[in-house]
Design a protein around this motif. Structure first.
Motif, PDB file in Angstrom:
ATOM      1  N   LYS A  21       0.852  -1.196   0.000  1.00  0.00           N
ATOM      2  CA  LYS A  21       0.000   0.000   0.000  1.00  0.00           C
ATOM      3  C   LYS A  21       0.888   1.246   0.000  1.00  0.00           C
ATOM      4  CE  LYS A  21      -3.561  -2.793   0.741  1.00  0.00           C
ATOM      5  NZ  LYS A  21      -2.934  -4.031   1.253  1.00  0.00           N
ATOM      6  N   SER A  22       0.538   2.193  -0.846  1.00  0.00           N
ATOM      7  CA  SER A  22       1.374   3.389  -0.971  1.00  0.00           C
ATOM      8  C   SER A  22       1.412   4.199   0.316  1.00  0.00           C
ATOM      9  CB  SER A  22       0.888   4.264  -2.129  1.00  0.00           C
ATOM     10  OG  SER A  22      -0.486   4.580  -1.995  1.00  0.00           O
ATOM     11  N   ALA A  23       0.346   4.155   1.094  1.00  0.00           N
ATOM     12  CA  ALA A  23       0.319   4.904   2.355  1.00  0.00           C
ATOM     13  C   ALA A  23       1.248   4.288   3.399  1.00  0.00           C
ATOM     14  CB  ALA A  23      -1.105   4.968   2.905  1.00  0.00           C
ATOM     15  N   LYS A  24       1.646   3.027   3.171  1.00  0.00           N
ATOM     16  CA  LYS A  24       2.495   2.329   4.134  1.00  0.00           C
ATOM     17  C   LYS A  24       3.901   2.091   3.585  1.00  0.00           C
ATOM     18  CE  LYS A  24      -1.488   0.043   6.242  1.00  0.00           C
ATOM     19  NZ  LYS A  24      -2.177  -1.256   6.492  1.00  0.00           N
ATOM     20  N   THR A  39      -0.299   9.245  -5.474  1.00  0.00           N
ATOM     21  CA  THR A  39       0.280   8.436  -4.405  1.00  0.00           C
ATOM     22  C   THR A  39       1.800   8.389  -4.574  1.00  0.00           C
ATOM     23  OG1 THR A  39       0.216   6.347  -5.625  1.00  0.00           O
ATOM     24  CG2 THR A  39      -1.780   6.968  -4.393  1.00  0.00           C
ATOM     25  N   ALA A  40       2.478   7.874  -3.574  1.00  0.00           N
ATOM     26  CA  ALA A  40       3.943   7.801  -3.615  1.00  0.00           C
ATOM     27  C   ALA A  40       4.426   6.964  -4.794  1.00  0.00           C
ATOM     28  CB  ALA A  40       4.462   7.221  -2.302  1.00  0.00           C
ATOM     29  N   ARG A  45       6.658   6.293 -10.527  1.00  0.00           N
ATOM     30  CA  ARG A  45       6.485   5.904 -11.940  1.00  0.00           C
ATOM     31  C   ARG A  45       6.694   7.111 -12.844  1.00  0.00           C
ATOM     32  NH1 ARG A  45       0.567   5.198 -13.098  1.00  0.00           N
ATOM     33  NH2 ARG A  45       0.810   7.466 -12.964  1.00  0.00           N
ATOM     34  N   ASP A  46       6.095   8.234 -12.492  1.00  0.00           N
ATOM     35  CA  ASP A  46       6.203   9.435 -13.321  1.00  0.00           C
ATOM     36  C   ASP A  46       7.637   9.945 -13.377  1.00  0.00           C
ATOM     37  OD1 ASP A  46       3.505   9.156 -13.560  1.00  0.00           O
ATOM     38  OD2 ASP A  46       2.977  10.859 -12.285  1.00  0.00           O
ATOM     39  N   ARG A  47       8.344   9.889 -12.260  1.00  0.00           N
ATOM     40  CA  ARG A  47       9.734  10.352 -12.247  1.00  0.00           C
ATOM     41  C   ARG A  47      10.601   9.501 -13.170  1.00  0.00           C
ATOM     42  NH1 ARG A  47      10.744  11.779  -5.762  1.00  0.00           N
ATOM     43  NH2 ARG A  47       9.163  13.425  -5.692  1.00  0.00           N
ATOM     44  N   ASP A  98       0.479   0.488  -9.626  1.00  0.00           N
ATOM     45  CA  ASP A  98       1.401   1.624  -9.745  1.00  0.00           C
ATOM     46  C   ASP A  98       2.805   1.229  -9.306  1.00  0.00           C
ATOM     47  OD1 ASP A  98      -0.570   3.401 -10.656  1.00  0.00           O
ATOM     48  OD2 ASP A  98      -1.225   3.822  -8.619  1.00  0.00           O
ATOM     49  N   LEU A  99       2.913   0.503  -8.217  1.00  0.00           N
ATOM     50  CA  LEU A  99       4.219   0.029  -7.759  1.00  0.00           C
ATOM     51  C   LEU A  99       4.805  -0.929  -8.789  1.00  0.00           C
ATOM     52  CD1 LEU A  99       6.524  -0.427  -5.777  1.00  0.00           C
ATOM     53  CD2 LEU A  99       5.066  -2.058  -4.547  1.00  0.00           C
TER      54      LEU A  99
END
Length: 344
Positions: A21-24, A39-40, A45-47, A98-99
């Motif tokens: 989870k991105s929040a964790k 999200t993180a 991914r964008d970077r 996303d991850l």
């Protein structure tokens, strides 16, 4: 309104308990303010997509050196195929897409020009050795943005570092060889699914092999068409993993055996084929010449501001050569070693 928090809440509700989870997230190397929209893992991914190293992948060899045809894979198209396959499996398993995509898009950023030929040269000449997956991490941690790096999350960095398997098991029993997240482990499998199929496809297109050369046992298990073989491997992972439901990834034994046999076939008949291996030997020779030239004369790319005094000249040369595209490496070789007519 904070859209990021809403997305994090959706992840908690929709994703599998086994998903990252991105929040964790375990966080970044340097603390920074969170984005109100993404999200993180989305930011990571964008970077990567906007990184210079990512753009250079389009002119780096996958298997066939500087191919004349437009349809042979490059390191960039390989990366995109890995990302697509990995996302398909992640969505089916309700893992964090996303991850998964961030790891897939970043996994080969440190790869050398001329594929594994370049990697072999740097590993031979650098006293500390060279491994492309470690260089990929070095790219995102340090080399991008003039020594600042991309400051990615721990989970993405771990997945990039642990994606490679060489000739080792596709799903090793030694957990130390695997990424800490299932998303990172998925990318490892997606990487081999992608290259097994697209390298076979390119070899057929280039008349290196014929369809009749492919082991019949592989065709019987995996299928006779490119898309059918990918589908077989992907579905085997998805349904075997869902059936086991034990927090680990699984593939049917018959499919694993067929994949291993197909990999052995590619090494014997494609990667080591005279028409492919001969060009790789040429690439190795001129990359060695460049390495020794820089060792003796220094680098034209001397960004002294990003290095500390303890960084060896070998590390700087590896950074420089690994970052080259095929055509840039060729142009430098021509500049330094190919005689030019005297201007009258």
């Amino acid at each position: 309104m904070n859209l990021r928090k809403e997305l994090e809440q959706i992840e908690e509700k929709v994703l599998s308990p086994l998903a990252a989870k991105s929040a964790k997230t375990r966080g970044r190397q340097r603390p920074e303010k969170e984005c109100p929209v993404r999200t993180a893992f989305q930011r990571d991914r964008d970077r990567i997509v906007h990184a210079k190293a990512f753009r250079r992948l389009k002119h780096k060899t996958q298997v066939f050196l500087s191919p004349g045809g437009d349809h042979y894979r490059t390191r960039l198209t390989h990366t995109l195929e890995v990302a697509q396959i990995a996302r398909t499996m992640a969505r089916a398993l309700r893992l964090n897409e996303d991850l998964t995509e961030a790891i897939a898009l970043g996994h080969d950023l440190g790869h050398t020009p001329f594929g594994h030929a370049g990697e072999a040269v740097l590993n031979e000449l650098n006293p500390a050795g060279f491994r492309h997956y470690e260089q990929s991490l070095r790219v995102v941690d340090f080399l991008e943005k003039e020594g600042k790096g991309l400051n990615l999350t721990w989970e993405v960095r771990d997945g990039i570092l642990k994606h490679s398997k060489g000739k080792g098991p596709i799903l090793p029993k030694d957990k130390a060889q695997l990424a800490a997240t299932l998303e990172g482990q998925l990318v490892r499998v997606a990487d081999i699914i992608a290259y097994l199929n697209h390298d076979l496809d390119d070899a057929l297109r280039g008349n290196v092999i014929k369809e009749s050369d492919i082991p019949k046992e592989c065709l019987k298990v995996l299928g006779h068409r490119h898309s059918e073989r990918i589908n077989t491997m992907v579905k085997s992972l998805i349904f075997s993993t869902l059936k086991a439901d034990d927090g680990e990834l699984h593939i049917e034994e018959t499919v694993i055996e067929a994949m291993d046999r197909l990999r052995d076939f590619l090494f014997a008949r494609v990667y080591e084929a005279p028409c492919v291996y001969g060009e790789m030997l040429k690439a190795k020779k001129f990359l060695k010449e460049l390495y020794f030239y820089f060792l003796e004369n220094g680098l034209p790319w001397e960004k002294s501001s990003i290095y500390d005094e303890e960084t060896s000249i070998h590390q700087k040369i590896c950074d420089f050569i690994a970052g080259m595209t095929d055509r840039y490496a060729l142009s430098l070789f021509e500049k330094y070693f190919v005689p030019k007519p005297w201007p009258f």
